[in-house]
Structure formats: C-alpha cells, structure tokens
Design a protein around this motif. Structure first.
Motif, PDB file in Angstrom:
ATOM      1  N   ASP A   1     -25.979 -78.599  76.943  1.00 29.16           N
ATOM      2  CA  ASP A   1     -27.042 -79.083  76.087  1.00 29.16           C
ATOM      3  C   ASP A   1     -26.405 -79.221  74.526  1.00 29.16           C
ATOM      4  O   ASP A   1     -25.503 -78.187  74.240  1.00 29.16           O
ATOM      5  N   VAL A   2     -26.685 -80.169  74.024  1.00 26.11           N
ATOM      6  CA  VAL A   2     -26.114 -80.481  72.695  1.00 26.11           C
ATOM      7  C   VAL A   2     -27.469 -80.386  71.275  1.00 26.11           C
ATOM      8  O   VAL A   2     -28.389 -80.775  72.030  1.00 26.11           O
ATOM      9  N   PRO A   3     -26.920 -80.212  70.419  1.00 26.36           N
ATOM     10  CA  PRO A   3     -28.084 -80.163  69.414  1.00 26.36           C
ATOM     11  C   PRO A   3     -28.703 -81.596  69.126  1.00 26.36           C
ATOM     12  O   PRO A   3     -28.157 -82.597  68.969  1.00 26.36           O
ATOM     13  N   ARG A   4     -30.095 -81.585  69.112  1.00 26.59           N
ATOM     14  CA  ARG A   4     -30.893 -82.767  68.758  1.00 26.59           C
ATOM     15  C   ARG A   4     -31.580 -82.807  67.281  1.00 26.59           C
ATOM     16  O   ARG A   4     -31.571 -83.623  66.751  1.00 26.59           O
TER      17      ARG A   4
ATOM     18  N   GLY B   1     -37.046 -73.895  56.730  1.00 33.89           N
ATOM     19  CA  GLY B   1     -38.165 -74.720  56.908  1.00 33.89           C
ATOM     20  C   GLY B   1     -38.282 -76.283  56.879  1.00 33.89           C
ATOM     21  O   GLY B   1     -39.139 -76.793  57.219  1.00 33.89           O
ATOM     22  N   ASP B   2     -37.058 -76.887  56.627  1.00 30.86           N
ATOM     23  CA  ASP B   2     -37.115 -78.298  56.944  1.00 30.86           C
ATOM     24  C   ASP B   2     -36.534 -78.296  58.176  1.00 30.86           C
ATOM     25  O   ASP B   2     -35.535 -77.677  58.558  1.00 30.86           O
ATOM     26  N   GLN B   3     -36.926 -79.610  58.716  1.00 32.51           N
ATOM     27  CA  GLN B   3     -36.302 -80.005  59.921  1.00 32.51           C
ATOM     28  C   GLN B   3     -35.170 -81.169  59.692  1.00 32.51           C
ATOM     29  O   GLN B   3     -35.124 -82.081  59.016  1.00 32.51           O
ATOM     30  N   VAL B   4     -34.008 -80.742  60.302  1.00 29.54           N
ATOM     31  CA  VAL B   4     -32.718 -81.568  60.352  1.00 29.54           C
ATOM     32  C   VAL B   4     -32.496 -82.172  61.654  1.00 29.54           C
ATOM     33  O   VAL B   4     -32.075 -81.622  62.468  1.00 29.54           O
ATOM     34  N   ASP B   5     -32.362 -83.679  61.887  1.00 27.21           N
ATOM     35  CA  ASP B   5     -32.375 -84.250  62.985  1.00 27.21           C
ATOM     36  C   ASP B   5     -30.611 -84.505  63.064  1.00 27.21           C
ATOM     37  O   ASP B   5     -29.954 -84.715  62.046  1.00 27.21           O
ATOM     38  N   VAL B   6     -30.190 -84.387  64.156  1.00 23.05           N
ATOM     39  CA  VAL B   6     -28.788 -84.464  64.364  1.00 23.05           C
ATOM     40  C   VAL B   6     -28.401 -86.253  64.581  1.00 23.05           C
ATOM     41  O   VAL B   6     -28.908 -86.718  65.484  1.00 23.05           O
ATOM     42  N   PHE B   7     -27.634 -86.507  63.567  1.00 24.17           N
ATOM     43  CA  PHE B   7     -27.338 -88.023  63.269  1.00 24.17           C
ATOM     44  C   PHE B   7     -26.179 -88.346  64.189  1.00 24.17           C
ATOM     45  O   PHE B   7     -26.152 -89.367  65.032  1.00 24.17           O
ATOM     46  N   GLU B   8     -25.361 -87.436  64.368  1.00 25.81           N
ATOM     47  CA  GLU B   8     -24.054 -87.723  65.134  1.00 25.81           C
ATOM     48  C   GLU B   8     -23.226 -86.247  65.528  1.00 25.81           C
ATOM     49  O   GLU B   8     -23.245 -85.410  64.731  1.00 25.81           O
ATOM     50  N   MET B   9     -22.747 -86.139  66.625  1.00 28.65           N
ATOM     51  CA  MET B   9     -21.925 -85.011  66.967  1.00 28.65           C
ATOM     52  C   MET B   9     -20.733 -85.402  66.642  1.00 28.65           C
ATOM     53  O   MET B   9     -19.899 -86.416  67.344  1.00 28.65           O
ATOM     54  N   VAL B  10     -19.983 -84.968  65.694  1.00 31.72           N
ATOM     55  CA  VAL B  10     -18.858 -85.004  65.304  1.00 31.72           C
ATOM     56  C   VAL B  10     -17.651 -84.431  66.268  1.00 31.72           C
ATOM     57  O   VAL B  10     -16.494 -85.281  66.376  1.00 31.72           O
ATOM     58  N   ASP B  11     -17.934 -83.159  66.417  1.00 33.09           N
ATOM     59  CA  ASP B  11     -16.872 -82.609  67.350  1.00 33.09           C
ATOM     60  C   ASP B  11     -17.667 -81.215  68.094  1.00 33.09           C
ATOM     61  O   ASP B  11     -18.706 -80.809  67.791  1.00 33.09           O
ATOM     62  N   GLN B  12     -16.848 -80.827  69.043  1.00 36.41           N
ATOM     63  CA  GLN B  12     -17.204 -79.592  69.760  1.00 36.41           C
ATOM     64  C   GLN B  12     -15.940 -79.002  70.254  1.00 36.41           C
ATOM     65  O   GLN B  12     -15.459 -79.539  70.581  1.00 36.41           O
ATOM     66  N   TRP B  13     -16.189 -77.473  70.423  1.00 36.90           N
ATOM     67  CA  TRP B  13     -15.105 -76.725  71.030  1.00 36.90           C
ATOM     68  C   TRP B  13     -15.821 -75.754  71.451  1.00 36.90           C
ATOM     69  O   TRP B  13     -16.509 -75.060  71.224  1.00 36.90           O
ATOM     70  N   PHE B  14     -14.863 -75.237  72.707  1.00 34.99           N
ATOM     71  CA  PHE B  14     -15.357 -74.002  73.516  1.00 34.99           C
ATOM     72  C   PHE B  14     -14.664 -72.804  73.328  1.00 34.99           C
ATOM     73  O   PHE B  14     -13.507 -73.018  73.242  1.00 34.99           O
ATOM     74  N   GLY B  15     -15.166 -71.579  73.654  1.00 32.41           N
ATOM     75  CA  GLY B  15     -14.538 -70.166  73.663  1.00 32.41           C
ATOM     76  C   GLY B  15     -15.166 -69.816  74.930  1.00 32.41           C
ATOM     77  O   GLY B  15     -15.733 -70.208  75.793  1.00 32.41           O
ATOM     78  N   ALA B  16     -14.782 -68.476  75.009  1.00 27.90           N
ATOM     79  CA  ALA B  16     -15.144 -67.878  76.326  1.00 27.90           C
ATOM     80  C   ALA B  16     -16.794 -67.787  76.662  1.00 27.90           C
ATOM     81  O   ALA B  16     -16.974 -68.006  77.771  1.00 27.90           O
TER      82      ALA B  16
END
Length: 95
Positions: free
Chosen positions: A14-17, A23-38
């Motif tokens: 699942d990625v942020p949408r 109180g303000d809604q922010v739409d995710v315009f672009e997924m720049v990067d992601q990294w994982f841990g345990a």
C-alpha cells in the motif's frame, strides 16, 4: 507526528494516496522514493502543495507518522546552496 493516510495498492504494498495534516488534505502528487526496514517503511512523497514529506509506516501497528516536511519555498532556497557563505546568507533571509 501521527497522521491519517489513505493508501492505494501498488503491487504488493500500500502506498500513500493522500493524507490529512493539521486539518488540510494533501494529495500525493509523486512517490519520490521508499525504503524498507524490518517492521517499517518510509515513503518520500511530493504533495499537491509542492512540499516534500517523509512518511513512516509502522507495519506492526499499522500506523503512519510524518517524520520530515520541507515546504516548496524551503526546497527552492536550499537548492541554491552552493557554498557555506551562501548558506549563511540564505539562513539570515529565512530568519
């Protein structure tokens, strides 16, 4: 800071949408990067407001937290930092 995040399915994760911040809604315009841990995942996203955010998803608790925020103005200013003297000038302007 804990935040409520609406996600969408992208492959196996699942990625942020969109998310709510102060109180303000922010739409995710672009997924720049992601990294994982345990047991967590970080997502660096660009919001519809032009700001950069790093969101941390705690997989075990199924909670999202905001760990970093950089406004569009701050990004523009820091992009011009080429030397320590320019950094000091910009720092003075922002104060």
């Amino acid at each position: 800071m804990r935040i409520k995040v609406e996600t969408r399915q992208d492959g196996d994760v699942d990625v942020p949408r969109r998310f709510c911040l102060n109180g303000d809604q922010v739409d995710v315009f672009e997924m720049v990067d992601q990294w994982f841990g345990a047991d967590y995942r970080y997502c660096k996203v660009k919001g519809s407001d032009g700001a950069l955010y790093i969101l941390r998803h705690d997989e075990l608790r199924s909670e999202w937290c905001l760990t970093m925020f950089a406004s569009e103005r701050a990004q523009a200013v820091t992009a011009g930092w080429n030397s320590p003297s320019q950094s000091a000038i910009v720092k003075g302007v922002l104060q």
